[in-house]
Scaffold this active site. Structure first.
Site, PDB file in Angstrom:
ATOM      1  N   LYS A 116      43.470  42.697  28.115  1.00  0.00           N
ATOM      2  CA  LYS A 116      43.366  41.689  29.170  1.00  0.00           C
ATOM      3  C   LYS A 116      42.320  40.629  28.849  1.00  0.00           C
ATOM      4  O   LYS A 116      42.503  39.454  29.159  1.00  0.00           O
ATOM      5  CB  LYS A 116      43.042  42.366  30.511  1.00  0.00           C
ATOM      6  CG  LYS A 116      43.997  43.504  30.899  1.00  0.00           C
ATOM      7  CD  LYS A 116      45.435  43.046  30.990  1.00  0.00           C
ATOM      8  CE  LYS A 116      46.357  44.139  31.519  1.00  0.00           C
ATOM      9  NZ  LYS A 116      46.569  45.244  30.580  1.00  0.00           N
ATOM     10  N   GLU A 200      37.032  38.713  37.613  1.00  0.00           N
ATOM     11  CA  GLU A 200      37.565  37.374  37.805  1.00  0.00           C
ATOM     12  C   GLU A 200      37.622  37.049  39.292  1.00  0.00           C
ATOM     13  O   GLU A 200      37.560  37.944  40.141  1.00  0.00           O
ATOM     14  CB  GLU A 200      38.971  37.255  37.198  1.00  0.00           C
ATOM     15  CG  GLU A 200      40.014  38.107  37.876  1.00  0.00           C
ATOM     16  CD  GLU A 200      41.341  38.120  37.138  1.00  0.00           C
ATOM     17  OE1 GLU A 200      41.359  37.720  35.964  1.00  0.00           O
ATOM     18  OE2 GLU A 200      42.349  38.521  37.737  1.00  0.00           O
ATOM     19  N   GLU A 275      52.600  37.563  33.537  1.00  0.00           N
ATOM     20  CA  GLU A 275      52.336  37.577  34.973  1.00  0.00           C
ATOM     21  C   GLU A 275      51.502  36.361  35.373  1.00  0.00           C
ATOM     22  O   GLU A 275      50.568  35.971  34.677  1.00  0.00           O
ATOM     23  CB  GLU A 275      51.611  38.866  35.361  1.00  0.00           C
ATOM     24  CG  GLU A 275      52.420  40.119  35.055  1.00  0.00           C
ATOM     25  CD  GLU A 275      51.821  41.367  35.678  1.00  0.00           C
ATOM     26  OE1 GLU A 275      50.689  41.293  36.188  1.00  0.00           O
ATOM     27  OE2 GLU A 275      52.494  42.409  35.655  1.00  0.00           O
ATOM     28  N   GLU A 288      48.038  37.849  33.143  1.00  0.00           N
ATOM     29  CA  GLU A 288      47.996  38.765  32.014  1.00  0.00           C
ATOM     30  C   GLU A 288      49.401  38.895  31.456  1.00  0.00           C
ATOM     31  O   GLU A 288      50.369  38.433  32.068  1.00  0.00           O
ATOM     32  CB  GLU A 288      47.477  40.143  32.426  1.00  0.00           C
ATOM     33  CG  GLU A 288      48.353  40.856  33.443  1.00  0.00           C
ATOM     34  CD  GLU A 288      47.740  42.158  33.931  1.00  0.00           C
ATOM     35  OE1 GLU A 288      46.504  42.305  33.825  1.00  0.00           O
ATOM     36  OE2 GLU A 288      48.493  43.012  34.413  1.00  0.00           O
ATOM     37  N   ASN A 290      52.014  41.865  30.010  1.00  0.00           N
ATOM     38  CA  ASN A 290      52.311  43.276  29.788  1.00  0.00           C
ATOM     39  C   ASN A 290      53.252  43.373  28.598  1.00  0.00           C
ATOM     40  O   ASN A 290      54.400  42.933  28.662  1.00  0.00           O
ATOM     41  CB  ASN A 290      52.954  43.891  31.031  1.00  0.00           C
ATOM     42  CG  ASN A 290      51.950  43.992  32.169  1.00  0.00           C
ATOM     43  OD1 ASN A 290      50.876  44.534  32.001  1.00  0.00           O
ATOM     44  ND2 ASN A 290      52.302  43.458  33.317  1.00  0.00           N
ATOM     45  N   PHE A 348      48.460  57.169  52.580  1.00  0.00           N
ATOM     46  CA  PHE A 348      49.174  57.134  51.304  1.00  0.00           C
ATOM     47  C   PHE A 348      48.588  58.088  50.272  1.00  0.00           C
ATOM     48  O   PHE A 348      48.654  57.834  49.070  1.00  0.00           O
ATOM     49  CB  PHE A 348      49.205  55.707  50.737  1.00  0.00           C
ATOM     50  CG  PHE A 348      49.956  54.741  51.599  1.00  0.00           C
ATOM     51  CD1 PHE A 348      51.310  54.554  51.441  1.00  0.00           C
ATOM     52  CD2 PHE A 348      49.308  54.023  52.591  1.00  0.00           C
ATOM     53  CE1 PHE A 348      52.003  53.670  52.245  1.00  0.00           C
ATOM     54  CE2 PHE A 348      49.987  53.142  53.405  1.00  0.00           C
ATOM     55  CZ  PHE A 348      51.349  52.963  53.234  1.00  0.00           C
TER      56      PHE A 348
END
Length: 677
Positions: A116, A200, A275, A288, A290, A348
Site C-alpha cells: 500500500k 492517511e 480502488e 490502492e 489489489n 456482529f
C-alpha cells in the site's frame, strides 16, 4: 494450457477456482489444514494435500509447504485465490523460481502495487491524485498520534499489507489513534506477517468505487467497468453491485482509463482491481490496488459475461486477451451479498460451529458459466450442511449473487433470495442484509461508506428491521397452524367423539420482550383447494403456499403476489421469518389466549456480575487480577476469532472476585470469564 493446477486457498474461492478448472479440463489439487480435512474444496478437488495445523501461519501461509505440495503432485501452476499469500511478492517469485507458474501478476507488479505504501508513492509519481497522508511506515503509537494531528482528524490507520478489513481503523481523536495503531499492527502481524502501518486522511462522505482491470503478457490491458462497494461495516464490504448507481459515463471512463494507465505502468498481467475513493462531486482519488482476484468479482462476471478465473488461467498460460476495450459488454445489473457467520444482533460478533441446516436458494447461474442477460441467482460457497464453520479463518459462509435487467429488479431478486436462504446452527448476517436492501435510501442509491454508521448509530437490533406489512408474518403463522390442524384431522384411527377439529377464530400470540406479547385476533378458513384465507382486522390474506411439514422454506402467493419465507415449529411456537423480520408465535383459541395472558413472566438470570464471552473464540489475554478494582471502559480480556482481535471492556466500575477462564482456552458463547464482587 496447464494440465494440473494447485489452489493455495480454502473455502468458497477454492471451490470457485476448481469449478472453472474442471470446465477447462484441468485437474486440481487442494491444500488444507487439519481444521479443513472435511471441507468442501477438499472433496471437489482431484487431489488434496495436508499442510499442517489449523492456524493459517502453520498451514495456508507456509509457502514452502505449498510449493512442495505442487511439485509432489505434478501441478504446473498455483492459483492463490484471495487473502493468505495471494499478494505476497516473495511467494510469487519463489513459485516462478521453482519452475511453476503463478496464476496472478508477476512478483514485480505485486511489489509495486500490492504494497500500500509503495503503490501510493508510485501513483503520485505517475500523476495520479492520492489522498493526503503519511505514506511511510510509522514506528510507534506516539508517532502515529503526532502524524494524525498534522494531517487532521479523522484519519485512517492502515496496515501496509492489510486487506479484507483486517489491520484498519478510523481514529477521530488522539486516544483512538494510539489504540488503533497498536491494534492494526497486531492484526497485521498475525494475519500477514507484516506489521508496517501508515496513516492517511479519512475522506468523509466518500463512495468506494473500484475498477476491474485485466492484463496479459503481451502488453494488453483493459478495464471491465466498475463495482460500487460503498456499503461497508468496519471497512469490510457488505453489499457490492455493478455498475455503480452514482457515477456518470464520463467519470466511469476517466476512472477506467486511469486504472489501465496505472496497470500498464507496472506491466500488470492477470486480473486486478484499482480502488478509488469518490467524492460527492465525482472527484476521485487512487486508494490502492489489489493485485489479485476480488471477493466481489462475480458481479463483474454477471454484467460482462466473462469468467475472470478462466481469463486469469489463460493469461498465466501465455494467451492473449481475446477481446479489446470496445468489445466488453455491460448488460443489466448485478448485486452481491456476503453471507457471513456473524450475529448482527450481538454487534456482529463471529459465530462458529456446525451448520445444522444449510439450504441456499435455488440457483439459475453457475460460477463458471456467467449469464450476461436475463440473469438470475448464483451462490458461491465452500460449505455444506453438517459442516463446521471453524474459528481460525474468516467468517464467510457464502456469496449470494443476483443479476437483473435493472437495479430495481436486482434488489427485488436479492430480497427474495435472502428470504429463501436457510442457515441454522450458526448465526448469519441475513437479517442485516435484508434491512439494508429495504432501506429507502439504499433503494434510491443515496449512500456512501458511512451509510451503516449513519443509519444504525446504536448498532443493529431487532427494532432496526421493519416490515412493509407487519401483519403478513402473523398471517403466515395462522396459515401454517391451519395446515397442521388439517393434517391432524386427516389422521386415521381417531376415537369417535374425540376427533381433531379446527376452528375459524384464533388469536396469534407474538412473543415480545420481557413477556410483553402482542395478541392478534384472526379468522382462518380453507377453500378446499389448498389455499387459506386469513382475516386480521380489516386486512385479508389469500395465501397459497408450497410448504412441506418438517421443511423450513415456504414459497407461494399471497393475494396474487409471490413470496418466499421460512416457517419452523419449535415445540408450541412457530418461528416465521420474512424480509429480515422474525416472529415467534403461538396460535391459540380465544379462551386459550385469555389464559395465556395470566401466565407469569420468568425473568432471565442476573449475569451482571459476570464478564461473559460474547462469541465463540480463543481467549488470548486476561488483563486483570483477582482483587483488582476496574473502571468502566477498562480492558479486561481479549478474544481472537476469525482473524479478528476483540477487546472486552468493563461495563461499569467493580472489583474482580474470580477469574474463571485462562488464556489459551477456547470459549463458547456466554461462557463466564470473570466474576465481580
Amino acid at each position: 494450457m496447464f494440465k494440473k493446477i494447485l489452489i493455495a486457498n480454502r473455502g468458497e474461492i477454492a471451490c470457485r477456482v476448481i469449478k472453472t478448472a474442471k470446465k477447462l479440463g484441468i485437474q486440481t489439487v487442494a491444500v488444507y489444514s487439519e481444521a479443513d480435512k472435511d471441507a468442501l474444496h477438499v472433496e471437489l478437488a482431484d487431489e488434496a494435500v495436508l499442510l499442517g495445523p489449523a492456524p493459517s501461519r502453520e498451514s495456508y501461509l507456509v509457502a514452502d509447504k505449498i510449493i512442495a505440495a505442487a511439485k509432489s503432485t505434478g501441478a504446473q501452476a498455483i492459483h492463490p485465490g484471495y487473502g493468505f499469500l495471494s499478494e505476497n511478492e516473495d511467494f510469487a517469485r519463489r513459485v516462478e523460481e521453482q519452475g511453476l507458474v503463478f496464476i496472478g501478476p508477476k512478483h514485480y507488479s505485486i511489489a509495486a502495487m500490492g504494497d500500500k505504501i509503495a503503490s501510493k508513492n508510485l501513483a503520485r509519481q505517475a500523476g495520479v491524485n492520492t489522498i493526503p497522508g503519511w505514506n511511510d511506515a510509522i514506528e510507534s503509537p506516539e508517532r502515529a498520534v503526532e502524524i494524525a494531528r498534522e494531517i487532521g482528524y479523522p484519519v485512517m490507520i492502515k496496515a501496509s499489507a492489510g486487506g479484507g478489513g483486517k489491520g484498519l481503523r478510523v481514529a477521530f481523536n488522539d486516544k483512538e489513534a494510539h489504540e488503533g495503531f497498536t491494534s492494526c499492527r497486531n492484526e497485521a502481524r498475525n494475519s500477514f506477517g507484516d506489521d508496517r502501518v501508515f496513516i492517511e486522511k479519512f475522506v468523509e462522505e466518500p463512495r468506494h468505487i473500484e475498477i476491474q482491470v485485466l492484463g496479459d503478457a503481451h502488453g494488453n490491458v483493459v478495464y471491465l467497468w466498475e463495482r460500487e462497494c460503498s456499503i461497508q461495516r468496519r471497512h469490510q464490504k457488505v453489499i457490492e453491485e455493478a455498475p455503480s448507481p452514482f457515477i456518470s459515463e464520463a467519470t466511469r471512463q476517466a476512472m477506467g482509463e486511469q486504472a489501465v494507465a496505472l496497470a500498464k505502468a507496472v506491466k500488470y498481467q492477470s486480473a486486478g482491481t484499482v480502488e478509488f475513493v469518490v467524492g460527492k462531486d465525482q472527484s476521485f482519488y487512487f486508494l490502492e490496488m489489489n493485485t489479485r482476484l476480488q471477493v466481489e468479482h462475480p458481479v463483474t462476471e454477471c454484467i460482462t459475461g466473462l469468467d475472470l478465473v478462466e481469463l486469469m488461467i489463460r493469461v498465466a498460460a501465455g494467451e492473449k486477451l481475446p477481446f479489446g476495450q470496445g468489445d466488453i459488454a455491460r448488460r443489466g445489473w448485478a448485486m452481491e451479498c456476503r453471507i457471513n457467520a456473524e450475529d448482527p444482533f450481538r454487534n456482529f460478533l463471529p459465530s462458529t460451529g456446525r451448520l445444522v441446516r444449510y439450504l441456499p436458494p435455488p440457483t439459475t447461474m453457475e460460477a463458471a458459466q456467467p449469464v450476461p442477460d436475463g440473469g438470475g441467482v448464483r451462490v458461491d460457497t465452500g460449505v455444506y450442511e453438517g459442516g463446521e464453520i471453524p474459528m481460525y479463518y474468516d467468517s464467510m459462509i457464502a456469496k449470494l449473487i443476483v443479476h437483473g435487467r435493472d437495479r430495481a429488479e436486482a434488489i427485488a431478486k436479492m430480497r427474495e433470495a435472502l428470504n429463501g436462504f436457510v442457515i441454522r446452527g450458526v448465526a448469519s448476517n441475513i437479517p442485516f442484509q435484508a434491512a439494508l436492501l429495504a432501506h429507502p435510501d439504499f433503494q434510491a442509491g443515496r449512500f456512501n461508506t458511512g451509510f451503516i454508521a449513519q443509519h444504525y448509530p446504536q448498532g443493529f437490533s431487532t427494532r432496526s428491521v421493519t416490515h412493509e406489512d407487519p401483519l403478513f408474518p402473523v398471517a403466515l403463522a395462522a396459515a401454517a397452524h391451519r395446515k397442521y390442524r388439517d393434517r391432524a384431522m386427516g389422521i386415521s384411527g381417531q376415537m369417535s367423539g374425540h376427533e381433531a377439529r379446527t376452528a375459524i377464530d384464533h388469536v396469534v400470540v407474538v412473543k415480545g420482550d420481557q413477556g410483553q406479547h402482542a395478541y392478534h385476533p384472526v379468522r382462518v378458513a380453507g377453500n378446499g383447494g389448498g389455499a387459506i384465507t386469513v382475516h386480521i382486522g380489516e386486512r385479508c390474506y389469500e395465501i397459497d403456499k408450497d410448504w412441506r411439514f418438517g421443511g423450513v422454506r415456504a414459497s407461494g402467493c399471497c393475494n396474487g403476489q409471490p413470496f418466499t419465507a421460512q416457517i419452523e415449529r419449535h415445540g408450541v411456537w412457530l418461528q416465521v421469518m420474512h424480509n429480515g423480520v422474525r416472529i415467534d408465535a403461538q396460535v391459540l383459541s380465544p379462551r386459550g389466549a385469555e389464559l395465556f395472558k395470566l401466565m407469569p413472566y420468568k425473568a432471565p438470570p442476573d449475569t451482571s456480575k459476570f464478564l461473559l464471552s460474547p462469541m465463540p473464540g480463543l481467549l488470548t489475554q486476561v488483563q486483570v487480577q483477582v482483587g483488582q478494582a476496574v473502571q468502566a471502559g477498562e480492558r479486561l480480556a481479549v478474544i481472537e476469532a476469525m482473524k479478528m482481535e476483540n477487546i472486552l471492556t468493563a461495563a461499569r466500575d467493580g472489583v474482580v472476585a474470580e477469574i474463571l477462564a485462562a488464556p489459551g482456552e477456547s470459549l463458547s458463547v456466554d461462557q463466564p470469564i470473570l466474576r465481580f464482587e
